[in-house]
Design an enzyme around this catalytic site. Sequence first.
Site, PDB file in Angstrom:
ATOM      1  N   LYS A 124      37.490  49.165  43.248  1.00  0.00           N
ATOM      2  CA  LYS A 124      37.817  47.858  43.857  1.00  0.00           C
ATOM      3  C   LYS A 124      38.258  48.070  45.300  1.00  0.00           C
ATOM      4  O   LYS A 124      39.452  48.022  45.614  1.00  0.00           O
ATOM      5  CB  LYS A 124      38.884  47.143  43.017  1.00  0.00           C
ATOM      6  N   LEU A 147      32.245  46.089  38.823  1.00  0.00           N
ATOM      7  CA  LEU A 147      33.681  46.311  38.682  1.00  0.00           C
ATOM      8  C   LEU A 147      34.072  46.030  37.224  1.00  0.00           C
ATOM      9  O   LEU A 147      33.669  44.996  36.680  1.00  0.00           O
ATOM     10  CB  LEU A 147      34.438  45.343  39.599  1.00  0.00           C
TER      11      LEU A 147
HETATM   12  N1  PDD Z   1      37.788  39.735  42.233  1.00  0.00           N
HETATM   13  N2  PDD Z   1      33.708  41.709  39.930  1.00  0.00           N
HETATM   14  C1  PDD Z   1      34.051  41.653  41.223  1.00  0.00           C
HETATM   15  C2  PDD Z   1      33.079  42.124  42.239  1.00  0.00           C
HETATM   16  C3  PDD Z   1      35.312  41.146  41.597  1.00  0.00           C
HETATM   17  O1  PDD Z   1      35.652  41.107  42.902  1.00  0.00           O
HETATM   18  C4  PDD Z   1      36.196  40.679  40.598  1.00  0.00           C
HETATM   19  C5  PDD Z   1      37.557  40.132  40.923  1.00  0.00           C
HETATM   20  C6  PDD Z   1      35.788  40.749  39.253  1.00  0.00           C
HETATM   21  C7  PDD Z   1      36.662  40.297  38.120  1.00  0.00           C
HETATM   22  O2  PDD Z   1      37.750  41.175  37.947  1.00  0.00           O
HETATM   23  P1  PDD Z   1      39.131  40.669  37.349  1.00  0.00           P
HETATM   24  O3  PDD Z   1      38.819  39.933  36.081  1.00  0.00           O
HETATM   25  O4  PDD Z   1      39.871  41.906  37.088  1.00  0.00           O
HETATM   26  O5  PDD Z   1      39.748  39.786  38.384  1.00  0.00           O
HETATM   27  C8  PDD Z   1      34.541  41.278  38.957  1.00  0.00           C
HETATM   28  C9  PDD Z   1      39.080  39.274  42.671  1.00  0.00           C
HETATM   29  C10 PDD Z   1      39.607  38.118  41.888  1.00  0.00           C
HETATM   30  C11 PDD Z   1      39.045  39.024  44.172  1.00  0.00           C
HETATM   31  O6  PDD Z   1      38.390  39.809  44.832  1.00  0.00           O
HETATM   32  O7  PDD Z   1      39.692  38.097  44.665  1.00  0.00           O
END
Ligand code: PDD
Length: 283
Positions: A147, A204
């Site tokens: 991330k 991710l």
């Molecule tokens: N983004 N895939 C990507 C590319 C993401 O950026 C995110 C989350 C997710 C979902 O992950 P999670 O359920 O752990 O939030 C999947 C966050 C919310 C952001 O960049 O603001």
Amino acid sequence: MGRIVYVHGQFVPEEEARIGLFDRGFLFGDSVYEVTAVIGGRMIDNDLHLARLERSLKELDIPIAFSRETIAGIQAELIARNDLLDGTVYLQVSRGEADRDFFYSDALAPRLIGFTQAKVLAGTKAQQNGIAVDLAVDPRWQRRDIKTTMLLAQVMAKQAARARGFDDVWLVEDGLVTEGASSTAHLITADGRILTRPASRATLPGCTQRALARLCAAEGLTIEERAFTPEEAQGAAEAFQTSASSLVMPIVRIGETVVGDGKPGPMTRRLQALYLEAAGVPA
Ligand code: PDD
């Protein structure tokens, strides 16, 4: 805005917060981040987010200079100092500061920053009515399991989708949906199976998806891990995406194709309710 933010060991008013010109996060995108949902003043699935933060740091060879407890304490303090009831708490760790050089030294001190953003997360109009997502080629690098703050590809894809009249965008590579630009993509087949792409370096690993999978297992529902094509998603009974900032978000149109009857379906509704109940949101 008048928030109190956290920068390099101190809680300060946002107007006074400074990061260094030579911070590698700023110069190279050499930093990782997490976004945790806050509902009713409580962090949701934060253990999963802190575990993923540690994994991202490890994958980039950034030393983990802060214990999970320390970080959770900083998050809690940010929520308390900003009287945050609903919204998100953001964390970012950069490799550190050094004169600009692609090569890095192992001696750098990682930099941790954090801030809150107030936003209603549960029961929004979009969650009630569903949203439309565009489809676009996935332009990102090959380590999307980390991330990182290198988010320009997502910024461009989302902005282009908005200009075309969509709310968000799903990314496609080699004929398969990878994920949403900032969310995990899911569909529900005509025979009621929930599908999501298996974990790999292409996407991710979503914390919201993992938490939902656990809740589903407790209900006797399984989330099947299989990649799917955009066409399969368009022809699915239901579709939805998950993320910390949108929770369980119904998708009612993919590209020009209406999904199902164009309304959030019964299984998506059930999963929304399941997730919100676990998050302590009154029905
Ligand atoms: N983004 N895939 C990507 C590319 C993401 O950026 C995110 C989350 C997710 C979902 O992950 P999670 O359920 O752990 O939030 C999947 C966050 C919310 C952001 O960049 O603001």
